[in-house]
Design a protein around this motif. Structure first.
Motif, PDB file in Angstrom:
ATOM      1  N   CYS A  86       0.831  -1.209   0.000  1.00 52.94           N
ATOM      2  CA  CYS A  86       0.000   0.000   0.000  1.00 52.94           C
ATOM      3  C   CYS A  86       0.864   1.256   0.000  1.00 52.94           C
ATOM      4  CB  CYS A  86      -0.930  -0.016   1.219  1.00 52.94           C
ATOM      5  SG  CYS A  86      -1.988   1.438   1.341  1.00 52.94           S
ATOM      6  N   LYS A  87       1.891   1.267   0.835  1.00 56.27           N
ATOM      7  CA  LYS A  87       2.785   2.429   0.902  1.00 56.27           C
ATOM      8  C   LYS A  87       3.582   2.582  -0.397  1.00 56.27           C
ATOM      9  CE  LYS A  87       3.141   1.947   5.909  1.00 56.27           C
ATOM     10  NZ  LYS A  87       4.001   1.503   7.041  1.00 56.27           N
ATOM     11  N   GLU A  88       4.030   1.460  -0.939  1.00 54.03           N
ATOM     12  CA  GLU A  88       4.799   1.490  -2.189  1.00 54.03           C
ATOM     13  C   GLU A  88       3.970   2.060  -3.338  1.00 54.03           C
ATOM     14  OE1 GLU A  88       6.342  -1.782  -5.451  1.00 54.03           O
ATOM     15  OE2 GLU A  88       6.321  -2.354  -3.326  1.00 54.03           O
ATOM     16  N   LYS A  89       2.687   1.720  -3.379  1.00 56.99           N
ATOM     17  CA  LYS A  89       1.805   2.129  -4.470  1.00 56.99           C
ATOM     18  C   LYS A  89       1.050   3.429  -4.165  1.00 56.99           C
ATOM     19  CE  LYS A  89       2.581  -1.497  -7.056  1.00 56.99           C
ATOM     20  NZ  LYS A  89       3.195  -1.411  -8.413  1.00 56.99           N
ATOM     21  N   ASN A  90       1.323   4.017  -2.983  1.00 55.78           N
ATOM     22  CA  ASN A  90       0.587   5.219  -2.559  1.00 55.78           C
ATOM     23  C   ASN A  90      -0.921   4.969  -2.585  1.00 55.78           C
ATOM     24  OD1 ASN A  90       2.948   6.869  -2.226  1.00 55.78           O
ATOM     25  ND2 ASN A  90       3.049   7.073  -4.445  1.00 55.78           N
ATOM     26  N   GLY A  91      -1.292   3.796  -2.108  1.00 61.42           N
ATOM     27  CA  GLY A  91      -2.693   3.404  -2.118  1.00 61.42           C
ATOM     28  C   GLY A  91      -3.402   3.724  -0.825  1.00 61.42           C
ATOM     29  N   GLY A  92      -4.631   3.242  -0.727  1.00 64.52           N
ATOM     30  CA  GLY A  92      -5.430   3.414   0.473  1.00 64.52           C
ATOM     31  C   GLY A  92      -5.905   2.061   0.967  1.00 64.52           C
ATOM     32  N   PHE A  93      -5.738   1.800   2.265  1.00 66.19           N
ATOM     33  CA  PHE A  93      -6.059   0.474   2.797  1.00 66.19           C
ATOM     34  C   PHE A  93      -6.527   0.579   4.247  1.00 66.19           C
ATOM     35  CE2 PHE A  93      -4.187  -3.562   4.739  1.00 66.19           C
ATOM     36  CZ  PHE A  93      -5.289  -4.343   4.418  1.00 66.19           C
ATOM     37  N   ILE A  94      -7.640  -0.072   4.536  1.00 70.04           N
ATOM     38  CA  ILE A  94      -8.112  -0.217   5.913  1.00 70.04           C
ATOM     39  C   ILE A  94      -8.406  -1.694   6.155  1.00 70.04           C
ATOM     40  CG2 ILE A  94      -9.959   0.244   7.580  1.00 70.04           C
ATOM     41  CD1 ILE A  94     -10.434   2.907   6.216  1.00 70.04           C
TER      42      ILE A  94
END
Length: 234
Positions: A86-94
């Motif tokens: 998630c951090k690598e892809k600048n994504g959003g995750f919960i």
């Protein structure tokens, strides 16, 4: 929002009803029999699948720039990998073991009580969780979250399923009974009294409402979050 439902069992169907009531569109309904699909048609995904495919669902979303909310338990040995991606892809995750507002308040009460009981060694801690017979993992993710909350504030080192003779361990009894959405209790018991806290879910609606609310909150954000962020409990 255009929502992809990754997992279309009882929870997925309840989430669908609530999402539609709140004005969202369901663009994908994916279950373990789905062959292939384009996750990019969705603005966001809500994963309530099964432990064996949850991680693949999550990574597929993150690799395609689709934020994802996951309530599937039993796959957390790969949670760190998911957060790093998630951090690598600048994504959003919960991820949450339980999206219910009541349960998340219960989590806070559990930690507060653990702090109060920390030095009262005459009390023995035990836990019980009850779920429907179709739940695949035991103990539940919610029970594990409760146990970890106690471990963070006491001298307990780990939890174990069923009974234990070690003072450093928290025993968790897991029961499976038909048509029980979820009941969790924590007991502190001494020779002279006991203190119990308990949360009982009457329907799955609370879990589903919380998951949709979390998806609405996550939309447009980057990062790894928890329900504490969503509910402003930090």
């Amino acid at each position: 929002m255009k929502i992809a439902l990754l997992g279309y069992g009882r929870m997925g169907k309840t989430i669908e009803q609530i999402a539609l009531q709140r004005g969202h569109e369901i663009v994908l309904k994916v279950d373990e029999h789905s062959k292939s699909y384009d996750i990019k048609v969705a603005d966001i995904a809500i994963d309530f699948s099964i432990p064996s495919i949850a991680f693949n669902n999550i990574t597929n979303c993150l690799n395609n720039n689709v934020p994802v909310v996951s309530g599937t338990t039993g796959w957390l040995d790969k949670y760190k990998d998911a957060t790093e991606l998630c951090k690598e892809k600048n994504g959003g995750f919960i991820y949450a073991s339980n999206f219910s507002l009541g349960v998340n308040i219960f989590f806070e009460l559990n930690e507060y009580l653990a702090k109060m009981m920390n030095n009262l060694n005459q009390y023995k801690i035990s836990m019980e969780e009850i779920h429907h017979t179709k739940k695949l993992d035991a103990p539940s993710g919610t029970a594990i979250t409760l146990a970890e909350g106690i471990i963070n504030h006491t001298n307990k080192k780990n939890w174990v399923l069923d009974v234990t003779n070690k003072d450093s361990e928290i025993p968790i009894v897991a029961k499976r009974i038909a048509d029980v959405p979820g009941t969790h209790s924590v007991e502190y018991k001494s020779e002279i009294d006991s203190i119990d806290i308990k949360h009982t879910a009457f329907t799955r609606d609370g879990f589903a409402q919380g998951a949709v609310f979390a998806a609405e909150w996550l939309f447009g954000k980057e990062g790894v979050f928890t329900m504490k962020d969503v509910l402003g409990l930090k």
